[in-house]
Write a protein that holds these residues in place. Structure first.
Motif, PDB file in Angstrom:
ATOM      1  N   ALA A   1       0.853  -1.391  -0.148  1.00 37.55           N
ATOM      2  CA  ALA A   1      -0.041  -0.061   0.140  1.00 37.55           C
ATOM      3  C   ALA A   1       0.860   1.245  -0.045  1.00 37.55           C
ATOM      4  O   ALA A   1       1.907   1.276   0.533  1.00 37.55           O
ATOM      5  CB  ALA A   1      -0.796   0.148   1.262  1.00 37.55           C
TER       6      ALA A   1
ATOM      7  N   ARG B   1      -3.367   2.868   0.603  1.00 43.65           N
ATOM      8  CA  ARG B   1      -4.087   2.391  -0.426  1.00 43.65           C
ATOM      9  C   ARG B   1      -3.484   1.609  -1.622  1.00 43.65           C
ATOM     10  O   ARG B   1      -2.151   2.057  -1.481  1.00 43.65           O
ATOM     11  CB  ARG B   1      -5.142   3.471  -1.107  1.00 43.65           C
ATOM     12  N   THR B   2      -4.111   1.013  -2.404  1.00 44.20           N
ATOM     13  CA  THR B   2      -3.427   0.218  -3.378  1.00 44.20           C
ATOM     14  C   THR B   2      -3.306   1.223  -4.800  1.00 44.20           C
ATOM     15  O   THR B   2      -2.607   0.735  -5.711  1.00 44.20           O
ATOM     16  CB  THR B   2      -3.871  -0.991  -3.698  1.00 44.20           C
ATOM     17  N   ARG B   3      -4.124   1.986  -4.721  1.00 44.68           N
ATOM     18  CA  ARG B   3      -4.288   3.009  -6.110  1.00 44.68           C
ATOM     19  C   ARG B   3      -2.707   3.099  -6.722  1.00 44.68           C
ATOM     20  O   ARG B   3      -2.992   3.201  -8.038  1.00 44.68           O
ATOM     21  CB  ARG B   3      -5.015   4.181  -5.918  1.00 44.68           C
TER      22      ARG B   3
ATOM     23  N   ARG C   1      -5.108  -3.463 -13.617  1.00 47.55           N
ATOM     24  CA  ARG C   1      -6.773  -3.381 -13.527  1.00 47.55           C
ATOM     25  C   ARG C   1      -7.540  -4.394 -14.132  1.00 47.55           C
ATOM     26  O   ARG C   1      -8.693  -4.706 -14.061  1.00 47.55           O
ATOM     27  CB  ARG C   1      -6.991  -1.840 -13.340  1.00 47.55           C
TER      28      ARG C   1
ATOM     29  N   THR D   1      -9.586  -3.934   4.211  1.00 48.50           N
ATOM     30  CA  THR D   1      -9.467  -3.472   2.927  1.00 48.50           C
ATOM     31  C   THR D   1     -10.686  -2.930   2.355  1.00 48.50           C
ATOM     32  O   THR D   1     -10.930  -1.874   1.651  1.00 48.50           O
ATOM     33  CB  THR D   1      -9.309  -4.629   1.896  1.00 48.50           C
TER      34      THR D   1
ATOM     35  N   GLU E   1     -10.245   0.803   0.883  1.00 47.76           N
ATOM     36  CA  GLU E   1     -10.533   1.120  -0.113  1.00 47.76           C
ATOM     37  C   GLU E   1     -11.836   1.477  -0.677  1.00 47.76           C
ATOM     38  O   GLU E   1     -11.851   1.580  -1.931  1.00 47.76           O
ATOM     39  CB  GLU E   1     -10.063  -0.447  -1.058  1.00 47.76           C
TER      40      GLU E   1
ATOM     41  N   TYR F   1     -14.644  -0.187  -0.708  1.00 48.73           N
ATOM     42  CA  TYR F   1     -15.067  -1.369  -1.817  1.00 48.73           C
ATOM     43  C   TYR F   1     -16.661  -1.324  -2.095  1.00 48.73           C
ATOM     44  O   TYR F   1     -17.257  -1.180  -1.242  1.00 48.73           O
ATOM     45  CB  TYR F   1     -14.965  -2.837  -1.004  1.00 48.73           C
TER      46      TYR F   1
ATOM     47  N   GLY G   1      -7.213  -8.284   2.925  1.00 45.88           N
ATOM     48  CA  GLY G   1      -5.834  -7.639   2.502  1.00 45.88           C
ATOM     49  C   GLY G   1      -4.657  -8.380   3.290  1.00 45.88           C
ATOM     50  O   GLY G   1      -5.031  -9.764   3.421  1.00 45.88           O
TER      51      GLY G   1
END
Ligand SMILES: NC(=O)c1ccc[n+]([C@@H]2O[C@H](COP(=O)([O-])OP(=O)(O)OC[C@H]3O[C@@H](n4cnc5c(N)ncnc54)[C@H](OP(=O)(O)O)[C@@H]3O)[C@@H](O)[C@H]2O)c1
Length: 237
Positions: free
Chosen positions: A49, A53-55, A63, A82, A86, A88, A174
């Motif tokens: 992360a 975050r994972t962005r 993606r 997560t 994130e 979700y 996660g």
């Protein structure tokens, strides 16, 4: 995207990656339980992360693969950490797999799209010791799966998902949840994207939790490259 492993037969094959041949197809777990796969992304220095975050780690090809792997799943398993980090939402598209959120605290936003707009109703995997009032609230918007007493018994949860007809469980995180699957020796497949970034800091690795005295071996099945991202697929060793 280029295929590096298995070695392509010709240079043209290397450039024309057949994702279907590499990632789609039958997956069947050992008797009594579903196949368990995980899809994660990490920086080159192992961070799962950036700023929580994972962005920042995930590019367009990652993606796209993320969506392709979802299409292979019967249920998408995520930890509540997560979901909270994130934000979700439900899986979109035709015939989507439901999301199953693992949580003891049941501190989740029950008014969010994950619970109110899911085409396939979201599941909540929790334990008998979870707060009764919150359990009742969860039951208004989600299907409850009870596994374990004071903490979710992840092995029991996977078996119960299998009994509901989910033959392929995809864990999207996660690190805490993946750590539990690894400790319980339930991980059959790991799809790991190595993002060409050095993140520094103290972000989590893709697996946290108990240190294994005997680390689990995995076998490299394929390697793809796109714009310096590496897409690694490992199977149970
Ligand atoms: N790099 C990647 O591919 C990737 C993927 C996913 C997430 N992440 C990152 O990972 C971070 C979140 O990490 P995390 O380890 O906190 O996330 P996590 O594993 O998603 O969530 C941990 C939470 O899940 C619940 N949980 C997990 N196992 C449980 C069990 N056996 N019984 C009951 N509850 C259980 C608990 O929720 P309650 O607290 O509600 O009880 C626990 O606090 C975020 O920064 C996110 O961006 C990275």
């Amino acid at each position: 995207m280029r295929q590096l492993l298995p070695p392509p037969a010709t240079p043209a094959d290397a450039a024309e990656v057949d994702l279907g041949a590499l990632y789609d197809g039958e997956r069947s777990g050992p008797a009594q339980r579903p196949w368990v796969m995980a899809n994660f992304v990490a920086s080159l220095d192992g961070s799962a992360a950036v700023e929580g975050r994972t962005r920042a780690l995930s590019g367009p090809a990652d993606r796209a693969l993320f969506r392709r792997l979802r299409a292979q799943a019967d249920v998408v398993l995520v930890g509540a950490g997560t979901v909270r980090a994130e934000g979700y939402g439900p899986v979109r598209g035709a015939g989507p797999a439901p999301i199953a959120v693992v949580s003891r605290s049941l501190e989740l936003d029950w008014d969010s799209a994950l619970f109110t707009e899911a085409a396939a109703p979201t599941l909540v995997v929790t334990c008998a010791g979870a707060d009764a009032t919150r359990r009742a609230r969860a039951e208004q918007v989600a299907e409850l799966v009870l596994a374990g007493d004071q903490w979710v018994d992840i092995g029991e949860a996977i078996v119960q998902l299998g009994r509901r007809g989910h033959g392929v469980v995809l864990c999207e995180g996660g690190p805490c949840l993946l750590g539990e699957l690894v400790v319980a020796d339930l991980l059959d497949e790991l799809c790991l994207t190595l993002s060409p970034l050095v993140a520094g800091g103290t972000g989590p690795r893709i697996v946290t939790g108990a240190m294994l005295r005997a680390p689990r071996p995995l076998r490299l099945a394929s390697v793809l490259e796109d714009d310096s991202d590496l897409f690694l697929r490992y199977l149970r060793g």
